[in-house]
Design an enzyme around this catalytic site. Structure first.
Site, short mmCIF file in Angstrom:
data_model
loop_
_atom_site.label_atom_id
_atom_site.label_comp_id
_atom_site.label_asym_id
_atom_site.label_seq_id
_atom_site.Cartn_x
_atom_site.Cartn_y
_atom_site.Cartn_z
N SER A 4 0.83 -1.16 -0.27
CA SER A 4 -0.19 0.19 -0.07
C SER A 4 0.87 1.75 0.22
CB SER A 4 -0.81 -0.20 0.95
OG SER A 4 -1.79 -1.02 1.04
C1 LIG Z 1 -3.07 -4.09 -0.02
S1 LIG Z 1 -2.58 -5.62 0.61
C2 LIG Z 1 -2.06 -5.66 1.92
C3 LIG Z 1 -0.96 -4.27 2.13
C4 LIG Z 1 -0.38 -4.97 3.37
N1 LIG Z 1 -0.77 -4.58 4.57
C5 LIG Z 1 1.33 -4.02 3.04
O1 LIG Z 1 1.86 -4.07 4.21
O2 LIG Z 1 1.49 -3.30 2.65
C6 LIG Z 1 -3.73 -6.68 1.10
C7 LIG Z 1 -4.05 -8.22 0.97
O3 LIG Z 1 -4.98 -8.77 2.00
C8 LIG Z 1 -5.13 -10.08 1.04
N2 LIG Z 1 -6.42 -10.47 1.28
C9 LIG Z 1 -7.71 -10.48 0.53
N3 LIG Z 1 -8.54 -11.05 1.06
C10 LIG Z 1 -8.24 -11.76 2.06
C11 LIG Z 1 -8.84 -12.60 3.03
N4 LIG Z 1 -10.07 -12.85 3.05
N5 LIG Z 1 -8.25 -12.56 4.11
C12 LIG Z 1 -6.40 -12.43 4.52
N6 LIG Z 1 -6.14 -11.83 3.76
C13 LIG Z 1 -6.95 -11.41 2.23
C14 LIG Z 1 -4.47 -9.99 -0.06
O4 LIG Z 1 -4.04 -11.71 -0.49
C15 LIG Z 1 -3.42 -9.03 -0.41
O5 LIG Z 1 -1.71 -9.35 0.08
#
Ligand SMILES: C[S@@+](CC[C@H](N)C(=O)[O-])C[C@H]1O[C@@H](n2cnc3c(N)ncnc32)[C@H](O)[C@@H]1O
Length: 401
Positions: A77
């Site tokens: 992000s």
């Molecule tokens: C924007 S990224 C996370 C960015 C991260 N927190 C960072 O440090 O930059 C969103 C993440 O959410 C995860 N995600 C989507 N649905 C999810 C779920 N139901 N449970 C856990 N993770 C999920 C995706 O695999 C993705 O890696």
């Protein structure tokens, strides 16, 4: 021939210090503790494939994984959004925090904020992402952070209760595990999507439900798994799409498409148009049958719909008619005046309803942060309160002061 690059060499430490200063200048970071966390974590070690300029840019994401159609399913992000959300979370040393959606860098910021007496767990649904986050965290020295592979819909009950839960994918609902997984004074920070628009909302526990404390505009990749959004998207014609996540809204593609061929009725509200994201939120939650209308650039250029639609606008629909907002320059209202364009047999009625809301917002609610959100878990009351958003596990309500 050799070329001489005379641009100054930017080392990660200098770029990081500049980033923190700029985040403070833009009020994304307002506390010394979050500034110290951003200054301490070597952000570039969590995105070794990206250039330092991108990693330390305030507003740029780093794509990490895409799906078959090329859409991002995981990104690092943007620093600006991470700063905003960490401020919303108000984290203190010693706290126990759960992050839903991993990447590594945000978990490292969290570990800096909770310190050696605190605990950070980060969970992701995707094995590749968990493995990558683990590797980067170890590499950067954040071996204390726990990484878990699971669907965040169920939380991580083994570590509950948490003082803070931070969700970093766009959520459509708030499952019971997130509320039950908080301590009594716990806080949930979650990017919640309603009808195609997302706000990072910080919620505190309020009885069995949640009450918002602050909200900010946010963009995130969508939540996957059990909690994925229930949405309907229909194409009215090439390049014109409407979407809704409200089962009660009629979406008759053929009739709405025919409506677009009828001359547009324009109703100017006489009210000022500004703070577009706040107006957008108000309309989305207060229009009685809201959808989001999107149009491709060439459709706009051909004059079928106005440029207001390019990034999606809240629209009001009936079975056979559609109304959406527009604007024009007007010195009397200062800058721009908001208005509505409506098509179809009920154009006049919809335009009137829509313009009334534009005026009400301008007269009573035209400021940042005027909304308060509540999440009420459990079966929805009947009839549903005006403006309530129906979800699988409960309802979202929003009120304007
Ligand atoms: C924007 S990224 C996370 C960015 C991260 N927190 C960072 O440090 O930059 C969103 C993440 O959410 C995860 N995600 C989507 N649905 C999810 C779920 N139901 N449970 C856990 N993770 C999920 C995706 O695999 C993705 O890696």
């Amino acid at each position: 021939m050799t070329s001489i690059d005379d641009s100054p060499v930017r080392d990660p430490d200098t770029l990081r210090a500049d980033m923190v200063r700029a985040l403070r200048d833009q009020d994304a970071i307002t506390s010394d503790s979050v500034a110290a966390a951003f200054a301490a974590v070597p952000r570039h070690k969590f995105a070794p494939e990206a250039s330092l300029e991108v990693v330390y840019d305030l507003h740029r994401i780093v794509p990490v994984k895409k799906d078959e159609s090329g859409l991002n399913v995981s990104v690092m992000s943007a620093a600006h959004l991470q700063g905003v959300m960490l401020e919303q979370a108000d984290i203190a040393p010693g706290m126990k925090v759960l992050e839903i959606g991993s990447g590594g860098v945000n978990a490292a910021y969290l570990q800096e904020l909770v310190g050696s007496d605190g605990e950070v767990t980060t969970v992701d649904i995707d094995r590749d992402i968990v493995d990558r986050a683990r590797l980067c965290l170890d590499e950067a020295g954040y071996w204390q952070v726990k990484t878990v592979l699971a669907d965040g819909e169920t939380g991580v009950p083994s570590g509950a209760p948490y003082d803070r839960i931070i969700v970093t994918a766009a959520a459509w609902d708030i499952p019971p595990s997130w509320i039950d997984g908080l301590t009594e004074k716990g806080r949930l920070v979650v990017p919640l999507t309603v009808c195609g628009t997302t706000r990072s909302i910080s919620f505190d526990r309020d009885g069995t439900g949640l009450l918002s404390h602050s909200y900010r505009l946010a963009h995130f990749v969508p939540m996957q798994g059990e909690g994925a959004a229930e949405e309907r998207k229909v194409m009215l014609r090439e390049g014109v799409v409407v979407q809704t996540d409200d089962v009660r809204v009629p979406l008759n593609a053929q009739a709405l498409n025919q409506a677009l061929d009828t001359p547009g009725l324009v109703n100017w509200s006489g009210a000022a148009w500004d703070l577009p994201d706040e107006l957008d939120l108000y309309l989305t939650l207060n229009l009685p049958r809201a959808v989001r209308l999107h149009a491709a650039k060439d459709v706009i250029e051909r004059g079928l719909v106005t440029p207001a639609v390019q990034f999606g606008v809240p629209a009001l629909v009936s079975e056979d008619s559609i109304a959406y907002r527009t604007r024009r320059e007007n010195e009397d209202t200062g800058g721009f005046e908001s208005g509505v364009i409506a098509h179809g047999p009920q154009a006049e009625h919809l335009a009137h309803q829509y313009a009334e809301l534009l005026r009400r917002w301008a007269q009573h609610h035209r400021r940042r942060g005027a909304a308060t959100f509540r999440y009420l878990p459990g079966p929805a009351p009947s009839p549903l309160p005006q403006g309530a958003v129906l979800r699988r596990h409960g309802i979202v309500t929003a009120s304007w002061a």
